[in-house]
Design a protein around this motif. Sequence first.
Motif, PDB file in Angstrom:
ATOM      1  N   ASP A 190       3.458   1.771  -1.593  1.00 20.22           N
ATOM      2  CA  ASP A 190       3.865   2.015  -2.976  1.00 20.22           C
ATOM      3  C   ASP A 190       2.677   2.080  -3.930  1.00 20.22           C
ATOM      4  N   HIS A 191       1.460   2.147  -3.364  1.00 22.03           N
ATOM      5  CA  HIS A 191       0.227   2.242  -4.145  1.00 22.03           C
ATOM      6  C   HIS A 191       0.090   1.100  -5.146  1.00 22.03           C
ATOM      7  N   GLN A 192       0.375  -0.112  -4.689  1.00 24.57           N
ATOM      8  CA  GLN A 192       0.278  -1.310  -5.535  1.00 24.57           C
ATOM      9  C   GLN A 192      -1.088  -1.963  -5.376  1.00 24.57           C
ATOM     10  N   ASP A 193      -1.671  -2.386  -6.488  1.00 23.62           N
ATOM     11  CA  ASP A 193      -2.933  -3.130  -6.464  1.00 23.62           C
ATOM     12  C   ASP A 193      -2.685  -4.618  -6.283  1.00 23.62           C
ATOM     13  N   LYS A 209       0.829  -1.213   0.000  1.00 23.74           N
ATOM     14  CA  LYS A 209       0.000   0.000   0.000  1.00 23.74           C
ATOM     15  C   LYS A 209       0.860   1.258   0.000  1.00 23.74           C
TER      16      LYS A 209
END
Length: 78
Positions: A57-60, A55
Amino acid sequence: MSGGANFKERTVQNILLQFFRDDRTKVNAEALNLMTELLNIFVSEAVLRTVNEAKKDHQDQIPLDYFEKILPQLLLDF
């Protein structure tokens, strides 16, 4: 722990028995219960830390790299 890992005691017992050198070694119910709970907490904590790291690194999706990133500290904490 709701929503966390949930290992069955029988599964944990089978895993433990694989590492015993003497076939006569047994695991009592209290030790098995404790080990099962510890494993549930450990895996739940690993997943939580991995998700939090992704989260940041704003990863899905969560590649294995994130788990590898949190693993050293997780092992030190346990």
